[in-house]
Design a protein around this motif. Structure first.
Motif, PDB file in Angstrom:
ATOM      1  N   ASN A   1       5.055  70.253  11.578  1.00 14.90           N
ATOM      2  CA  ASN A   1       3.958  69.889  10.808  1.00 14.90           C
ATOM      3  C   ASN A   1       2.534  70.423  11.487  1.00 14.90           C
ATOM      4  OD1 ASN A   1       5.486  67.070  10.578  1.00 14.90           O
ATOM      5  ND2 ASN A   1       4.854  68.280   8.730  1.00 14.90           N
TER       6      ASN A   1
ATOM      7  N   GLN B   1       2.699  63.237   7.755  1.00 14.70           N
ATOM      8  CA  GLN B   1       3.229  64.501   8.247  1.00 14.70           C
ATOM      9  C   GLN B   1       2.309  65.205   9.219  1.00 14.70           C
ATOM     10  OE1 GLN B   1       4.538  67.067   5.304  1.00 14.70           O
ATOM     11  NE2 GLN B   1       5.864  65.773   4.437  1.00 14.70           N
ATOM     12  N   VAL B   2       0.938  65.156   8.853  1.00 13.57           N
ATOM     13  CA  VAL B   2       0.107  65.631   9.977  1.00 13.57           C
ATOM     14  C   VAL B   2       0.150  64.820  11.102  1.00 13.57           C
ATOM     15  CG1 VAL B   2      -2.282  66.354  10.260  1.00 13.57           C
ATOM     16  CG2 VAL B   2      -1.109  66.720   8.074  1.00 13.57           C
TER      17      VAL B   2
ATOM     18  N   GLN C   1       2.462  63.226  12.368  1.00 11.52           N
ATOM     19  CA  GLN C   1       3.317  63.398  13.282  1.00 11.52           C
ATOM     20  C   GLN C   1       3.058  64.421  14.279  1.00 11.52           C
ATOM     21  OE1 GLN C   1       7.165  63.137  11.250  1.00 11.52           O
ATOM     22  NE2 GLN C   1       6.326  61.987   9.771  1.00 11.52           N
ATOM     23  N   GLY C   2       2.671  65.632  13.684  1.00 15.30           N
ATOM     24  CA  GLY C   2       2.364  66.865  14.314  1.00 15.30           C
ATOM     25  C   GLY C   2       1.119  66.611  15.421  1.00 15.30           C
TER      26      GLY C   2
ATOM     27  N   GLN D   1       4.928  70.643   2.196  1.00 19.47           N
ATOM     28  CA  GLN D   1       5.197  70.228   3.408  1.00 19.47           C
ATOM     29  C   GLN D   1       3.740  70.302   4.033  1.00 19.47           C
ATOM     30  OE1 GLN D   1       7.261  72.508   6.317  1.00 19.47           O
ATOM     31  NE2 GLN D   1       7.845  70.738   7.495  1.00 19.47           N
ATOM     32  N   ALA D   2       3.189  69.457   4.757  1.00 18.35           N
ATOM     33  CA  ALA D   2       1.794  69.540   5.256  1.00 18.35           C
ATOM     34  C   ALA D   2       1.747  69.923   6.718  1.00 18.35           C
ATOM     35  CB  ALA D   2       1.167  68.124   5.429  1.00 18.35           C
ATOM     36  N   LYS D   3       0.844  70.962   7.000  1.00 22.32           N
ATOM     37  CA  LYS D   3       0.965  71.562   8.321  1.00 22.32           C
ATOM     38  C   LYS D   3      -0.816  71.620   8.658  1.00 22.32           C
ATOM     39  CE  LYS D   3       4.669  74.799   7.859  1.00 22.32           C
ATOM     40  NZ  LYS D   3       5.469  74.450   9.292  1.00 22.32           N
TER      41      LYS D   3
END
Length: 466
Positions: free
Chosen positions: A92, A139-140, A142-143, A169-171
């Motif tokens: 992410n 998700q963000v 988690q990164g 998927q988010a990055k």
């Protein structure tokens, strides 16, 4: 000297920013990379779609503009972005693949994410469904949690810096303003804020040099606010006005804008956006737990054969330890009704022998314990949204009778029977009590009437006996 390009990197296919028209003066080559088209631009320069060779996947290359590369501070930030991003290997976070320089022009090679950024995504679709927004922001988170564990603070989390791939998927990208805890590059002047005013934590306005992980958590909460409401927080005002409203927690609550938003999500966003950093979640993991109401700790998972039971220990009004067992719903109902006494004394576990934690440390019950600022808005929050603190549980609307005098325990909770064996002194696994409303405190107006009638009766009796 920047490192030499490694063997052709295996980059994930994708798009960095919104499409932009091709530029006639486009440089065709940056080191071993062939630039194909410009796909975006920003304060530091332009971003291009490029390939290493015909057989390799496309990558994104950020090239510093002439006006920025002559600034030594911005140049060092550009180098810092590569160094920080190359330390992160998380699905992410956008990966940094290479860094180089051609004829004095530095460039950064990144993973290419095909899709849109979150700001474009919301602009196209309108406000997102609550669960979809939570999924993307989680998700963000988690990164970002991985970055924080490495001592990195992003300092510019916002929808424009969150890329959504075609697979959903988010990055998180753009580490140009990242702060490294272990280094002191002095790239931020004391007393100067860096970031985007709408999404920045209030303390970051004063001095971005002191920004920590809770600043990122504030920005993450503000990003989720924008995603679920479709409105930019503190939009349409100057940075100074935004800061003044932020320090006063003055903004419309998510539920005041979109009543369908759940109480939990509304509470979690308001907690993350609290002006006082001490009131925010301590970590991104805690923020995700606030949103989901479920612990992420594997060591605190429920037994396979009893997934909905909780074991509680607390002190009654006489200071005697009481032990009960009940479902999550029953425990929450008892907390709301104030039937467990001072909530700060209540501890819970998933098993009889397991570690007991205070309710504040358990996301299943934290929203009933932790009080967050209620934003100053003309729209009052519905009564059913009341958040219970330890004080409100004690002083709120609950029976003043001792728990020992209540014939039945809080609904759904099962006490230790008096005839239990020594082995079962802590927990009752045998009794299943029927539903009970328990003792309820009389409304205050009824109490006043009764007290008044008693005083009148005493006065009449006094006159008759004279």
């Amino acid at each position: 000297m920047p490192p030499k390009p490694p063997s052709p990197p295996a980059a994930k296919s994708g798009s960095r920013e919104a499409s932009a028209p091709k530029t006639p003066s486009l440089p065709r080559q940056m080191g071993p990379y062939t630039l194909l088209e410009r796909i975006g631009s920003g304060g530091m320069g332009s971003v291009y779609r490029a390939t290493h060779n015909a057989a390799s996947p496309a990558v994104a290359i950020k090239v510093m503009s002439e006006s920025t590369r002559v600034n030594p501070v911005l140049l060092r930030r550009f180098e810092q972005e590569f160094r920080a991003a190359s330390r992160l290997d998380h699905p992410n976070m956008v990966k940094a693949l290479d860094y180089g320089e051609v004829e004095g022009v530095p460039y950064l090679v990144m993973e290419l994410v095909e899709g849109k950024n979150l700001a474009e995504y919301v602009e196209e679709k309108g406000r997102l469904p609550e669960l979809e927004a939570i999924r993307l922001v989680s998700q963000v988170a988690q990164g970002l949690h991985r970055a924080h564990k490495l001592g990195l603070v992003h300092r510019d989390v916002k929808p424009e810096n969150i890329l959504i791939s075609t697979e959903g998927q988010a990055k998180l990208t753009d580490l140009g303003l990242v702060k490294e805890a272990e280094t002191d590059l002095n790239l931020t002047r004391t007393g100067r804020g860096l970031g985007t005013p709408h999404f920045m934590a209030p303390e970051q306005f004063k001095n971005a040099k002191l920004a920590d992980s809770r600043c990122d958590i504030y920005s993450l909460g503000a990003t989720l606010y924008a995603a679920v409401t479709g409105q930019i927080p503190f939009g349409g005002i100057s940075p100074l006005e935004a800061w003044m409203k932020k320090v006063q927690d003055e903004y419309p609550t998510p539920r005041s804008l979109v009543p369908e938003i759940s109480e939990r999500t509304d509470w979690a966003i308001r907690r993350a956006m609290a002006s006082d950093p001490e009131l925010r979640p301590a970590t991104c993991r805690e923020f995700v737990e606030d949103l989901t109401g479920r612990t992420t700790r594997k060591s605190f998972s429920a037994p396979e054969n009893d997934k909905d039971s909780w074991y509680l220990r607390y002190l009654d009004d006489h200071g005697t330890e009481v032990a009960v067992k009940g479902s999550r719903a029953a425990v929450r109902r008892s907390l709301r009704d104030g039937l467990l006494g001072d909530a700060s004394n209540v501890q819970a576990s998933r098993s009889r022998q397991g570690a007991f934690l205070h309710l504040r440390d358990l996301p299943e019950f934290r929203d009933l314990i932790v009080v967050v600022p209620t934003p100053q808005t003309p729209t009052a929050r519905p009564k059913e949204e009341t958040i219970f603190s330890a004080k409100s549980v004690v002083d709120g609307n609950r029976s003043t009778a001792s728990l020992n005098t209540i014939p039945l325990p809080p609904e759904g909770l099962h006490p230790q029977p008096s005839g239990a064996t020594k082995e079962d002194t802590k927990f009752n696994l045998l009794r299943q009590l029927s539903r009970s409303t328990g003792h309820k405190a009389l409304p205050s107006w009824v109490s006043f009437i009764i007290a008044g009638l008693l005083l009148v009766g005493v006065a009449i009796l006094y006159l008759l006996l004279r």
